[in-house]
Enzyme design. Structure first.
Site, PDB file in Angstrom:
ATOM      1  N   LYS A  53       0.839  -1.211   0.000  1.00 45.21           N
ATOM      2  CA  LYS A  53       0.000   0.000   0.000  1.00 45.21           C
ATOM      3  C   LYS A  53       0.869   1.254   0.000  1.00 45.21           C
ATOM      4  O   LYS A  53       0.579   2.229  -0.685  1.00 45.21           O
ATOM      5  CB  LYS A  53      -0.929  -0.004   1.228  1.00 45.21           C
ATOM      6  CG  LYS A  53      -2.048  -1.004   1.088  1.00 45.21           C
ATOM      7  CD  LYS A  53      -2.868  -1.171   2.358  1.00 45.21           C
ATOM      8  CE  LYS A  53      -3.834  -2.339   2.189  1.00 45.21           C
ATOM      9  NZ  LYS A  53      -4.634  -2.625   3.369  1.00 45.21           N
ATOM     10  N   GLN A  97      -4.794  -1.682   9.448  1.00 47.89           N
ATOM     11  CA  GLN A  97      -4.613  -2.968   8.761  1.00 47.89           C
ATOM     12  C   GLN A  97      -5.232  -4.090   9.602  1.00 47.89           C
ATOM     13  O   GLN A  97      -4.962  -4.198  10.802  1.00 47.89           O
ATOM     14  CB  GLN A  97      -3.113  -3.219   8.529  1.00 47.89           C
ATOM     15  CG  GLN A  97      -2.809  -4.462   7.745  1.00 47.89           C
ATOM     16  CD  GLN A  97      -3.322  -4.400   6.295  1.00 47.89           C
ATOM     17  OE1 GLN A  97      -3.323  -3.356   5.657  1.00 47.89           O
ATOM     18  NE2 GLN A  97      -3.778  -5.529   5.791  1.00 47.89           N
ATOM     19  N   ASP A 120     -10.886   3.326   4.061  1.00 46.61           N
ATOM     20  CA  ASP A 120     -11.249   1.916   3.870  1.00 46.61           C
ATOM     21  C   ASP A 120     -12.773   1.746   3.919  1.00 46.61           C
ATOM     22  O   ASP A 120     -13.282   0.649   3.671  1.00 46.61           O
ATOM     23  CB  ASP A 120     -10.610   1.029   4.957  1.00 46.61           C
ATOM     24  CG  ASP A 120      -9.379   0.294   4.437  1.00 46.61           C
ATOM     25  OD1 ASP A 120      -9.172   0.272   3.208  1.00 46.61           O
ATOM     26  OD2 ASP A 120      -8.621  -0.254   5.273  1.00 46.61           O
TER      27      ASP A 120
END
Ligand code: NAD
Length: 300
Positions: A53, A97, A120
């Protein structure tokens, strides 16, 4: 023979467009869009995903940093760290994460992220906006799949879509998005999961299958009708001694038996994975545009 839905190719184009847009925006904002990735613990897969990422962000001209937190950290300390990132005006996007160590509440931690920085799309407010068709952040994997449908002009209107797997992150979000009155959308969606009886009875009537389970070979050629579109989200490492790495990546779809029946199919790897990564960049750019860039450009 099925045509490939080439996520690598489509994501390269999306990343190129993002890079161009950032060049145009930079002058107004005086800084690049900035993503912070919170990584708790030492999960080896997370280590690889977070590095990827960060590399993606740098590739398109964004700034990205990894905030490493110890596996034994308390929930309050993680939340306090996130609140600091929320307050920092130089940061546009914040993600945590997953998975988190088991002593931490995923929902509480995800809901500590400011909804304006939740790139996200996993904060309850953004998930609610997804359901009520309001502008918010859409989780990266379903957003990437929508982009793939657009790129290959896969018609979803009036189609029967069977979504396999109901995770918040993928299956549930996908089923809501494809049933909304939108394009892509307007589909009749069946959401299946681990307790669905006779999965094949559902998949056999599907025009489109989106599978996100993590069980290699779950969907086979005899479970689908001729011309189906198969989108395979699953990624599992399967041991393969003949490879230098010692493993091969497999999706949920049994590629061999499906490719003679499907009209389109995503490869694994190279299908949904790169689209997910590109979609995170799209969301980070959206956060930057809605935040500091918007403020600066209206000042200019
Ligand atoms: P998850 O474990 O949260 O959810 C799995 C879902 O599968 C559950 O809803 C469960 O009910 C369902 N399920 C289990 N067995 C089933 C069966 N026999 N029949 C039907 N449904 C069944 O997983 P997730 O986070 O949604 O991820 C799923 C897979 O997708 C994993 O392999 C993951 O690595 C992969 N993934 C890939 C990407 C990508 O970018 N390509 C992104 C996210 C997840």
């Amino acid at each position: 023979m099925a045509k490939l839905l080439d996520g690598k190719k489509v994501s390269t184009k999306i990343k190129h467009d993002i890079q161009e847009k950032i060049h145009g925006l930079d002058n107004l904002a005086q800084r690049a869009p900035h993503l912070s990735v919170v990584q708790v613990g030492l999960d080896p897969a997370s280590e690889i995903y977070v590095s990827a990422k960060i590399r993606d962000c740098e590739e398109v001209g964004m700034v990205a940093d990894r905030i490493r937190l110890a596996p034994s950290i308390s929930e309050e300390e993680v939340i306090s760290k996130i609140e600091g990132l929320n307050r920092d005006e130089d940061i546009d996007g914040v993600i945590v994460q997953l998975p988190l160590p088991p002593h931490l509440s995923k929902n509480r931690i995800l809901n500590a992220i400011s909804p304006e920085k939740d790139v996200d799309g996993l904060h309850s407010l953004n998930f609610g906006k997804l359901g009520t068709h309001m502008q918010g952040f859409i989780p990266a994997t379903p957003l990437g799949i929508l982009e793939l449908f657009k790129a290959y002009q896969i018609e979803t209107k009036g189609q029967h879509v069977v979504v396999v797997g109901r995770s918040h992150l993928v299956g549930l979000a996908m089923s809501i998005l494809l049933s909304r009155g939108d394009n892509p959308g307007d589909a009749t969606v069946t959401l299946t999961h681990r307790y669905t009886r006779n999965l094949g009875r559902h998949t056999q009537t599907a025009d489109i299958i989106v599978t996100a389970v993590g069980k290699p070979g779950l969907i086979t050629g005899d479970m689908v009708k001729e011309g189906v579109v198969v989108v395979d989200v699953g990624i599992v490492r399967v041991s393969d001694k003949s490879r230098p790495s010692g493993y091969v990546l497999r999706g949920d779809a049994d590629f061999e038996s499906l490719q003679s029946k499907a009209s389109y199919i995503t490869p694994v790897p190279g299908g949904v994975g790169p689209m997910t990564r590109a979609a995170l960049l799209q969301n980070t750019l959206q956060a930057a545009e809605q935040g500091v860039y918007k403020t600066n450009s209206s000042d200019a």
